[in-house]
Design a protein around this motif. Structure first.
Motif, PDB file in Angstrom:
ATOM      1  N   GLN A 180       0.835  -1.195   0.000  1.00 60.00           N
ATOM      2  CA  GLN A 180       0.000   0.000   0.000  1.00 60.00           C
ATOM      3  C   GLN A 180       0.873   1.249   0.000  1.00 60.00           C
ATOM      4  OE1 GLN A 180      -0.561   2.360   2.700  1.00 60.00           O
ATOM      5  NE2 GLN A 180      -2.104   3.484   1.525  1.00 60.00           N
ATOM      6  N   MET A 183       1.926   1.913  -3.578  1.00 56.05           N
ATOM      7  CA  MET A 183       0.832   2.473  -4.375  1.00 56.05           C
ATOM      8  C   MET A 183       0.590   3.937  -4.022  1.00 56.05           C
ATOM      9  SD  MET A 183       0.102   0.008  -6.341  1.00 56.05           S
ATOM     10  CE  MET A 183      -1.365   0.675  -7.126  1.00 56.05           C
ATOM     11  N   ARG A 340      -7.353   6.824  -6.111  1.00 51.61           N
ATOM     12  CA  ARG A 340      -6.672   5.646  -5.583  1.00 51.61           C
ATOM     13  C   ARG A 340      -7.014   5.402  -4.116  1.00 51.61           C
ATOM     14  NH1 ARG A 340      -1.602   4.090  -8.290  1.00 51.61           N
ATOM     15  NH2 ARG A 340      -1.480   5.133 -10.304  1.00 51.61           N
ATOM     16  N   THR A 349     -16.097   0.550  -2.823  1.00 53.95           N
ATOM     17  CA  THR A 349     -15.412  -0.222  -3.850  1.00 53.95           C
ATOM     18  C   THR A 349     -16.431  -0.844  -4.815  1.00 53.95           C
ATOM     19  OG1 THR A 349     -15.444  -2.237  -2.505  1.00 53.95           O
ATOM     20  CG2 THR A 349     -13.516  -0.793  -2.290  1.00 53.95           C
ATOM     21  N   GLY A 402      -7.922   7.001 -11.319  1.00 55.22           N
ATOM     22  CA  GLY A 402      -7.448   6.349 -10.105  1.00 55.22           C
ATOM     23  C   GLY A 402      -8.471   5.388  -9.526  1.00 55.22           C
ATOM     24  N   TYR A 403      -9.746   5.768  -9.578  1.00 51.16           N
ATOM     25  CA  TYR A 403     -10.786   4.940  -8.965  1.00 51.16           C
ATOM     26  C   TYR A 403     -11.027   3.656  -9.762  1.00 51.16           C
ATOM     27  CZ  TYR A 403     -15.265   3.577  -6.949  1.00 51.16           C
ATOM     28  OH  TYR A 403     -16.272   2.877  -6.342  1.00 51.16           O
ATOM     29  N   SER A 406      -7.764   1.394  -9.844  1.00 47.52           N
ATOM     30  CA  SER A 406      -7.501   0.728  -8.571  1.00 47.52           C
ATOM     31  C   SER A 406      -8.492  -0.396  -8.309  1.00 47.52           C
ATOM     32  CB  SER A 406      -7.543   1.747  -7.424  1.00 47.52           C
ATOM     33  OG  SER A 406      -6.494   2.681  -7.533  1.00 47.52           O
ATOM     34  N   MET A 410      -7.330  -4.203  -7.812  1.00 44.04           N
ATOM     35  CA  MET A 410      -7.611  -4.780  -6.502  1.00 44.04           C
ATOM     36  C   MET A 410      -8.557  -5.966  -6.598  1.00 44.04           C
ATOM     37  SD  MET A 410      -8.204  -1.245  -4.346  1.00 44.04           S
ATOM     38  CE  MET A 410      -9.123  -2.117  -3.071  1.00 44.04           C
TER      39      MET A 410
END
Length: 449
Positions: A180, A183, A340, A349, A402-403, A406, A410
């Motif tokens: 993390q 990142m 992010r 998420t 970024g959203y 990520s 993930m």
């Protein structure tokens, strides 16, 4: 065509998207308990944070320094129009080729040596760029363009070495916090070069051209590139310190098979996972991450051409091209950093909704025509507002990158079997880099806008 139809016309399109339960597993299927993780160290965390910053510093530095490179190419309109797209193409192709080669050279690889080599190479590249702002100023734009592409390619090689080495090395610690940190460092790497560029320009008195318009001083570029050299050197020193700690010895062991890398657990046998199987399970996420970063590659070209709607001869230095262009990059990268961070908040998420992520990735195409409403190349703006450009276009475009990116990176582990996760990670990384490469070539279209 039959294969494509099978991908998009499945009888039960959600059948391959059933999240898997269970915790982390080692190469032989054993569960990794908390006691197997090494003790957390805040110092180690900050070293990995610095490594994340150094990993993408070069990429963002070249983008933020666009005003300086524009001045070096201003006498050749063809180079001035296309240097940004050429930079993106050379960088992404260099990174993709280097990563493929490094993957084939994993046997007996020393990941710490690769990390150190990348930091040394970056230090040399930035030092050469700093020197170029004070010497050889009379060289032709064509000669400087050759030098420019060589340093871009060298920086892309350093980035590949760093990516390949850092993520393998950090896995051996067994601490998600360190990953993390990397990142987060990558997100910070997008913000700091822009700030450094703005500060370096504002700290030096403006240089007037023959027409009386302010220009960026080569002295400010020298300070900027020198700052990048210091960052790389500082990261190298901290990494050497990390290696000197007894707990860091013996973390990464080479594998027996150059096709299979297991940096956290040493040599192990893995069955081959066909890419077609991974594509059948991850086609929504793979498509989303590919499209996300392909579309993202349009923003650097538009950003280095978009000017403030205010008159540069009468406005403050903040709205003059030498500052306003890196300010545009700063807003985009702040948005990317925010994007992010958001997936780390419970309930925000979308890893369980891959088709929605793909839909959002396609919807990002709407940002491209929004740039044409701004003051591109000083031709005037349909929406006469710097707020619209910075906060609506740049900031939100960065947040979406970024959203979505990520969430894709993930979430893929939820849709594959445990023994496929390592291969799936490599597959998703390949899709990401392929998206960057495709977008870099498509960005030539934007260069002519």
């Amino acid at each position: 065509m039959g294969l494509i139809r099978r991908f998009f016309q499945r009888e039960d399109p959600e059948s391959s998207y059933a999240p898997l339960e269970g915790g982390s597993e080692g190469p032989d299927g054993e569960r990794i308990d908390d006691q197997e993780q090494r003790e957390y160290s805040r110092v180690d965390y900050y070293v990995f944070l610095l490594l994340g910053i150094a990993m993408l510093w070069a990429w963002n530095m070249f983008l933020a320094a666009a005003p300086y490179f524009q001045r070096r190419f201003e006498s050749d309109h063809r180079l001035l129009r296309n240097f940004q797209s050429a930079e993106l193409a050379v960088s992404t192709v260099g990174s993709l080729g280097s990563l493929i080669l490094l993957t084939k050279l994993q046997a007996n690889a020393s990941y710490p040596k690769r990390i150190a080599a990348s930091l040394i190479l970056n230090s040399v590249v930035f030092a050469l760029l700093a020197i170029s702002t004070r010497t050889f100023l009379a060289v032709s734009p064509s000669a400087y363009f050759v030098f420019f592409l060589l340093v871009v390619f060298s920086a892309s090689l350093a980035t590949s070495l760093c990516q390949n080495g850092v993520f393998a090395y950090v896995a051996s610690f067994g601490r998600e916090e360190y990953t993390q940190g990397i990142m987060t460092g990558q997100g910070i790497a997008g913000v700091l070069p822009c700030i450094a560029q703005i500060v370096s320009v504002l700290s030096v008195p403006p240089k007037e051209s023959e027409e009386g318009a302010p220009q960026e001083s080569s002295k400010s570029a020298f300070i900027y590139f020198l700052t990048a050299t210091v960052i790389s050197a500082l990261t190298l020193v901290t990494f050497v310190y990390l290696l000197s700690k007894p707990a860091s010895h013996g973390h990464v062991r080479p594998t027996l098979d150059d096709e299979e890398v297991d940096p956290g657990y040493g040599a192990a046998s893995h069955k081959s996972i066909p890419l077609l199987r991974l594509l059948q399970k991850l086609y929504w996420l793979a498509g989303a991450v590919f499209l996300t970063f392909a579309i993202t590659m349009f923003y650097p070209v538009f950003t280095q051409k978009t000017l403030s709607v205010r008159d540069p001869t009468t406005s403050s230095r903040l709205f003059q091209p030498a500052v306003f262009i890196p300010l545009g990059f700063l807003f985009w990268n702040i948005g990317d950093l925010i994007g992010r961070v958001i997936p780390g908040i419970p309930g925000l998420t979308l890893t369980a909704q891959p088709r929605l992520l793909f839909t959002l990735a396609v919807a990002r195409l709407a940002f491209i025509p929004l740039y044409l409403l701004c003051n591109v190349s000083g031709r005037g703006a349909a929406i006469n507002s710097d707020f619209f450009y910075l906060f609506i276009v740049q900031l939100l475009f960065g947040v979406s990158n970024g959203y979505i990116g990520s969430n894709c990176m993930m979430g893929f582990v939820e849709w594959v079997d445990p023994e496929e996760r390592e291969a799936a990670g490599g597959f998703m990384s390949l899709c990401l880099v392929a998206g960057l490469t495709a977008g870099s070539f498509l960005s030539f279209i934007a260069a002519g806008a």
